[in-house]
Design a protein around this motif. Structure first.
Motif, PDB file in Angstrom:
ATOM      1  N   PRO A 127       0.807  -1.230   0.000  1.00  0.00           N
ATOM      2  CA  PRO A 127       0.000   0.000   0.000  1.00  0.00           C
ATOM      3  C   PRO A 127       0.839   1.278   0.000  1.00  0.00           C
ATOM      4  CG  PRO A 127      -0.913  -1.595   1.526  1.00  0.00           C
ATOM      5  CD  PRO A 127       0.401  -2.159   1.058  1.00  0.00           C
ATOM      6  N   SER A 128       2.037   1.209   0.617  1.00  0.00           N
ATOM      7  CA  SER A 128       2.877   2.404   0.712  1.00  0.00           C
ATOM      8  C   SER A 128       3.782   2.594  -0.501  1.00  0.00           C
ATOM      9  CB  SER A 128       3.757   2.310   1.968  1.00  0.00           C
ATOM     10  OG  SER A 128       4.587   1.149   1.904  1.00  0.00           O
ATOM     11  N   THR A 129       3.654   1.698  -1.495  1.00  0.00           N
ATOM     12  CA  THR A 129       4.567   1.711  -2.627  1.00  0.00           C
ATOM     13  C   THR A 129       3.953   2.393  -3.845  1.00  0.00           C
ATOM     14  OG1 THR A 129       5.505  -0.388  -1.870  1.00  0.00           O
ATOM     15  CG2 THR A 129       5.981   0.262  -4.135  1.00  0.00           C
ATOM     16  N   CYS A 130       4.767   3.170  -4.540  1.00  0.00           N
ATOM     17  CA  CYS A 130       4.325   3.812  -5.778  1.00  0.00           C
ATOM     18  C   CYS A 130       4.433   2.830  -6.936  1.00  0.00           C
ATOM     19  CB  CYS A 130       5.192   5.025  -6.073  1.00  0.00           C
ATOM     20  SG  CYS A 130       4.966   6.399  -4.937  1.00  0.00           S
ATOM     21  N   ASN A 131       3.326   2.588  -7.607  1.00  0.00           N
ATOM     22  CA  ASN A 131       3.347   1.773  -8.825  1.00  0.00           C
ATOM     23  C   ASN A 131       3.941   0.383  -8.575  1.00  0.00           C
ATOM     24  OD1 ASN A 131       2.270   4.034 -10.176  1.00  0.00           O
ATOM     25  ND2 ASN A 131       4.331   4.867 -10.467  1.00  0.00           N
ATOM     26  N   ASP A 132       4.515  -0.206  -9.597  1.00  0.00           N
ATOM     27  CA  ASP A 132       5.104  -1.540  -9.514  1.00  0.00           C
ATOM     28  C   ASP A 132       6.556  -1.428  -9.088  1.00  0.00           C
ATOM     29  OD1 ASP A 132       6.118  -4.060  -9.814  1.00  0.00           O
ATOM     30  OD2 ASP A 132       5.690  -4.236 -11.955  1.00  0.00           O
ATOM     31  N   PRO A 133       6.920  -1.917  -7.900  1.00  0.00           N
ATOM     32  CA  PRO A 133       8.291  -1.773  -7.409  1.00  0.00           C
ATOM     33  C   PRO A 133       9.318  -2.584  -8.203  1.00  0.00           C
ATOM     34  CG  PRO A 133       7.022  -3.162  -5.941  1.00  0.00           C
ATOM     35  CD  PRO A 133       6.050  -2.577  -6.925  1.00  0.00           C
ATOM     36  N   THR A 134       8.840  -3.500  -9.044  1.00  0.00           N
ATOM     37  CA  THR A 134       9.777  -4.289  -9.853  1.00  0.00           C
ATOM     38  C   THR A 134       9.901  -3.757 -11.282  1.00  0.00           C
ATOM     39  OG1 THR A 134       8.098  -5.862 -10.647  1.00  0.00           O
ATOM     40  CG2 THR A 134       9.158  -6.347  -8.536  1.00  0.00           C
ATOM     41  N   ALA A 135       9.190  -2.671 -11.593  1.00  0.00           N
ATOM     42  CA  ALA A 135       9.171  -2.156 -12.967  1.00  0.00           C
ATOM     43  C   ALA A 135      10.560  -1.776 -13.457  1.00  0.00           C
ATOM     44  CB  ALA A 135       8.232  -0.960 -13.064  1.00  0.00           C
ATOM     45  N   LEU A 136      11.344  -1.142 -12.596  1.00  0.00           N
ATOM     46  CA  LEU A 136      12.690  -0.738 -12.992  1.00  0.00           C
ATOM     47  C   LEU A 136      13.547  -1.948 -13.320  1.00  0.00           C
ATOM     48  CD1 LEU A 136      14.792   1.510 -13.384  1.00  0.00           C
ATOM     49  CD2 LEU A 136      15.329   1.307 -10.945  1.00  0.00           C
TER      50      LEU A 136
END
Length: 200
Positions: free
Chosen positions: A126-135
């Motif tokens: 919930p505290s994460t912006c977007n997909d944290p694995t996208a990068l």
């Protein structure tokens, strides 16, 4: 003002906890002696508990993994716990990375730097912006991604990875180490470019 989600940069390694970056290159070339590892803090009702339960149902996998847990997070490591952590990463083909309070963690980059392929739980907190694995995905990280440690897919995956040949494991270690080296350079260049565009 640009939204912080648009300024996402990888955590890198936890130098503030004493992670030994000068020794990365030499240590990473050591051969793997363990299939996987997980050293970390346990949180109640978390996927970390699910992971340990899954490992308990897979004795062939569990017996070849280095698992050490604690129940209270510590901001600093002792020389003993730090060395145990570095040794576990450096000696394992895979590093299990269940989400903690956040999805992204230093473990991803520390494992890669030491030649251990992270198996990342690809969930968004919930505290994460977007997909944290996208990068990672955009950078073609040679990581393994799972959604649920207790799923049939994850269980099958662990069994399949365990059966891989020694040569394939060695190739994995070299590939993830090479990726990490290039990724660091790419991120450095992007940050320098951003700084120049803003301040030069």
């Amino acid at each position: 003002m640009m939204h912080t989600c648009e300024l996402h940069r990888p955590l890198g390694v936890a130098t503030y906890r004493g992670f030994p970056t000068p020794a990365i290159s030499a240590t990473a070339r050591s051969p793997a002696t363990a299939f996987c590892n997980f050293l970390g803090t346990m949180y109640a009702n978390s996927s970390r508990e699910t992971l340990l339960h899954t490992l308990d149902t897979l004795p062939a996998v569990r017996d070849k993994c280095i698992v050490q847990v604690r129940h209270e997070w510590a901001p600093k490591e002792t020389s003993h716990t730090l060395q145990a952590y570095v040794d576990a990463l450096a000696s394992s083909t895979f590093t299990l990375s269940p989400a903690g309070l956040n999805t992204e963690c230093y473990r991803w980059y520390e494992a890669a730097a030491l030649g251990s392929t992270p198996i990342v739980e690809a969930v968004t907190k919930p505290s994460t912006c977007n997909d944290p694995t996208a990068l990672l995905r955009s950078a073609n990280a040679p990581f393994v991604f799972v959604r649920d440690w207790n799923s049939t897919e994850s269980v099958t995956l662990l069994k399949t990875l365990l059966s891989e040949s020694r040569d394939k494991n060695a190739n994995r270690r070299e590939r993830v180490r090479a990726w990490d080296k290039q990724f660091r350079l790419t991120m450095r260049d992007q940050v320098l470019l951003l700084l120049r565009s803003r301040f030069v």
